[in-house]
Write a protein that holds these residues in place. Structure first.
Motif, PDB file in Angstrom:
ATOM      1  N   ALA A 170     -24.262  65.175  76.416  1.00  0.00           N
ATOM      2  CA  ALA A 170     -23.235  64.537  77.234  1.00  0.00           C
ATOM      3  C   ALA A 170     -22.481  63.457  76.472  1.00  0.00           C
ATOM      4  CB  ALA A 170     -23.865  63.944  78.489  1.00  0.00           C
ATOM      5  N   GLY A 171     -22.964  63.096  75.273  1.00  0.00           N
ATOM      6  CA  GLY A 171     -22.300  62.083  74.468  1.00  0.00           C
ATOM      7  C   GLY A 171     -22.757  60.672  74.777  1.00  0.00           C
ATOM      8  N   ARG A 172     -23.842  60.501  75.499  1.00  0.00           N
ATOM      9  CA  ARG A 172     -24.330  59.163  75.847  1.00  0.00           C
ATOM     10  C   ARG A 172     -25.292  58.595  74.806  1.00  0.00           C
ATOM     11  NH1 ARG A 172     -24.871  58.259  82.141  1.00  0.00           N
ATOM     12  NH2 ARG A 172     -22.874  59.142  82.728  1.00  0.00           N
ATOM     13  N   ARG A 173     -25.770  59.401  73.897  1.00  0.00           N
ATOM     14  CA  ARG A 173     -26.644  58.925  72.824  1.00  0.00           C
ATOM     15  C   ARG A 173     -26.406  59.804  71.606  1.00  0.00           C
ATOM     16  NH1 ARG A 173     -32.615  58.857  74.010  1.00  0.00           N
ATOM     17  NH2 ARG A 173     -32.065  58.080  76.036  1.00  0.00           N
ATOM     18  N   PRO A 174     -26.752  59.352  70.411  1.00  0.00           N
ATOM     19  CA  PRO A 174     -26.533  60.164  69.215  1.00  0.00           C
ATOM     20  C   PRO A 174     -27.433  61.398  69.210  1.00  0.00           C
ATOM     21  CG  PRO A 174     -27.252  57.935  68.637  1.00  0.00           C
ATOM     22  CD  PRO A 174     -27.256  58.028  70.114  1.00  0.00           C
ATOM     23  N   LEU A 175     -26.908  62.486  68.724  1.00  0.00           N
ATOM     24  CA  LEU A 175     -27.655  63.735  68.675  1.00  0.00           C
ATOM     25  C   LEU A 175     -28.822  63.648  67.698  1.00  0.00           C
ATOM     26  CD1 LEU A 175     -27.485  66.429  70.110  1.00  0.00           C
ATOM     27  CD2 LEU A 175     -26.103  67.293  68.255  1.00  0.00           C
ATOM     28  N   THR A 176     -28.769  62.719  66.777  1.00  0.00           N
ATOM     29  CA  THR A 176     -29.871  62.579  65.815  1.00  0.00           C
ATOM     30  C   THR A 176     -31.165  62.142  66.490  1.00  0.00           C
ATOM     31  OG1 THR A 176     -29.135  60.337  65.316  1.00  0.00           O
ATOM     32  CG2 THR A 176     -28.370  62.087  63.862  1.00  0.00           C
ATOM     33  N   GLN A 177     -31.095  61.582  67.700  1.00  0.00           N
ATOM     34  CA  GLN A 177     -32.308  61.176  68.397  1.00  0.00           C
ATOM     35  C   GLN A 177     -33.131  62.378  68.860  1.00  0.00           C
ATOM     36  OE1 GLN A 177     -31.494  58.355  71.490  1.00  0.00           O
ATOM     37  NE2 GLN A 177     -30.752  56.813  70.073  1.00  0.00           N
ATOM     38  N   VAL A 231     -26.644  71.014  66.954  1.00  0.00           N
ATOM     39  CA  VAL A 231     -25.558  70.368  66.225  1.00  0.00           C
ATOM     40  C   VAL A 231     -24.347  71.296  66.103  1.00  0.00           C
ATOM     41  CG1 VAL A 231     -24.882  69.496  63.947  1.00  0.00           C
ATOM     42  CG2 VAL A 231     -27.048  68.809  64.953  1.00  0.00           C
ATOM     43  N   SER A 232     -24.597  72.567  65.786  1.00  0.00           N
ATOM     44  CA  SER A 232     -23.480  73.479  65.544  1.00  0.00           C
ATOM     45  C   SER A 232     -23.018  74.227  66.785  1.00  0.00           C
ATOM     46  CB  SER A 232     -23.869  74.502  64.469  1.00  0.00           C
ATOM     47  OG  SER A 232     -24.940  75.310  64.958  1.00  0.00           O
ATOM     48  N   GLY A 233     -23.797  74.201  67.851  1.00  0.00           N
ATOM     49  CA  GLY A 233     -23.444  74.966  69.041  1.00  0.00           C
ATOM     50  C   GLY A 233     -22.472  74.246  69.950  1.00  0.00           C
ATOM     51  N   ARG A 234     -22.001  75.005  70.948  1.00  0.00           N
ATOM     52  CA  ARG A 234     -21.102  74.424  71.947  1.00  0.00           C
ATOM     53  C   ARG A 234     -21.907  73.593  72.943  1.00  0.00           C
ATOM     54  NH1 ARG A 234     -17.784  77.419  75.602  1.00  0.00           N
ATOM     55  NH2 ARG A 234     -19.763  78.371  76.089  1.00  0.00           N
ATOM     56  N   ARG A 235     -21.300  72.563  73.447  1.00  0.00           N
ATOM     57  CA  ARG A 235     -21.938  71.771  74.492  1.00  0.00           C
ATOM     58  C   ARG A 235     -21.604  72.381  75.837  1.00  0.00           C
ATOM     59  NH1 ARG A 235     -21.418  65.558  72.570  1.00  0.00           N
ATOM     60  NH2 ARG A 235     -22.163  65.926  70.480  1.00  0.00           N
ATOM     61  N   PRO A 236     -22.582  72.467  76.753  1.00  0.00           N
ATOM     62  CA  PRO A 236     -22.279  73.000  78.076  1.00  0.00           C
ATOM     63  C   PRO A 236     -21.224  72.133  78.757  1.00  0.00           C
ATOM     64  CG  PRO A 236     -24.653  72.795  77.761  1.00  0.00           C
ATOM     65  CD  PRO A 236     -23.991  72.153  76.595  1.00  0.00           C
ATOM     66  N   ALA A 237     -20.251  72.774  79.388  1.00  0.00           N
ATOM     67  CA  ALA A 237     -19.153  72.031  80.001  1.00  0.00           C
ATOM     68  C   ALA A 237     -19.651  71.099  81.096  1.00  0.00           C
ATOM     69  CB  ALA A 237     -18.120  73.011  80.558  1.00  0.00           C
ATOM     70  N   TRP A 238     -20.633  71.557  81.868  1.00  0.00           N
ATOM     71  CA  TRP A 238     -21.135  70.717  82.959  1.00  0.00           C
ATOM     72  C   TRP A 238     -21.815  69.463  82.433  1.00  0.00           C
ATOM     73  CZ3 TRP A 238     -26.272  69.392  83.375  1.00  0.00           C
ATOM     74  CH2 TRP A 238     -27.176  70.166  82.652  1.00  0.00           C
ATOM     75  N   CYS A 239     -22.287  69.539  81.222  1.00  0.00           N
ATOM     76  CA  CYS A 239     -23.017  68.422  80.631  1.00  0.00           C
ATOM     77  C   CYS A 239     -22.047  67.394  80.039  1.00  0.00           C
ATOM     78  CB  CYS A 239     -23.944  68.965  79.546  1.00  0.00           C
ATOM     79  SG  CYS A 239     -25.238  67.852  79.078  1.00  0.00           S
ATOM     80  N   ALA A 240     -20.936  67.842  79.509  1.00  0.00           N
ATOM     81  CA  ALA A 240     -20.047  66.958  78.766  1.00  0.00           C
ATOM     82  C   ALA A 240     -18.875  66.421  79.583  1.00  0.00           C
ATOM     83  CB  ALA A 240     -19.510  67.694  77.542  1.00  0.00           C
ATOM     84  N   ARG A 241     -18.500  67.074  80.691  1.00  0.00           N
ATOM     85  CA  ARG A 241     -17.247  66.689  81.329  1.00  0.00           C
ATOM     86  C   ARG A 241     -17.361  65.561  82.338  1.00  0.00           C
ATOM     87  NH1 ARG A 241     -16.903  71.423  85.733  1.00  0.00           N
ATOM     88  NH2 ARG A 241     -18.490  72.318  84.481  1.00  0.00           N
ATOM     89  N   SER A 242     -18.499  65.306  82.888  1.00  0.00           N
ATOM     90  CA  SER A 242     -18.643  64.307  83.941  1.00  0.00           C
ATOM     91  C   SER A 242     -19.303  63.039  83.409  1.00  0.00           C
ATOM     92  CB  SER A 242     -19.484  64.880  85.082  1.00  0.00           C
ATOM     93  OG  SER A 242     -19.643  63.918  86.095  1.00  0.00           O
TER      94      SER A 242
END
Length: 183
Positions: free
Chosen positions: A98-105, A119-130
């Protein structure tokens, strides 16, 4: 004055039409040759992926060669509660997507293949848009083999439910995610 009901007028009879069958020619000629084989019978099926690393000895001790090289599988007695590890994995992964914390965690909780796919895949839309918080429900655990746990839960956001599941394997006394599915 009250209006008296008018007598209903008879509805005119609709003439019935006769149905007629029309044969439409095919746009493509029929297949007349041999059937196409989708799988070559001479090719053997793919082998299942190899699980890396040595398995623990029945007593849970490692041999001298295992102490020197690489990670070792852990028995269930040496591992923490899989519900806690599953909840941490789901919360961390969903918040990172969702972009609330770094993916490296997420890297310390997952195998290299799962992390590379995140890292290379698409982010689910429901997870990233709200921007509403993600709520992870109760974590369900199934342990098919000693040192392996399959966990699942329902994540809720904006009144919608989404399934999340993972396979955790015990490596060096901690759980590591080797498969992750976010629906």
């Amino acid at each position: 004055m009250t209006a008296s009901p008018q007598p209903a007028e008879p509805t005119p009879a609709v003439p019935l039409r006769t149905l007629r069958l029309s044969i439409v020619p095919a746009l493509h000629p029929p297949l007349t040759g041999p059937a196409v084989a989708l799988v070559d019978p001479a090719t053997p099926p793919p082998r299942p992926p190899h699980r890396p690393g040595p398995r623990p000895t029945p007593e849970g001790r490692r041999s001298r060669s295992q102490d020197l090289f690489g990670p070792a599988w852990s028995v269930r007695d040496d591992l923490p509660d899989p519900r806690t590890a599953g909840r941490l994995l789901f919360t961390t992964a969903l918040e990172a997507l969702a972009g609330r914390r770094p993916l490296t965690q997420v890297q310390r909780l997952t195998s290299p293949g799962v992390y590379a796919a995140l890292v290379s895949g698409r982010r689910p839309a429901w997870c990233a848009r709200s921007t509403t918080p993600l709520l992870v429900g109760p974590v369900h655990v199934c342990e098919p083999v000693d040192g392996v746990a399959e966990v699942s839960a329902v994540a809720r956001r904006d009144g919608r439910a989404h399934a999340v599941a993972a396979r955790l394997e015990g490596v060096d006394g901690r759980w590591r995610c080797t498969a992750l599915s976010i629906g």
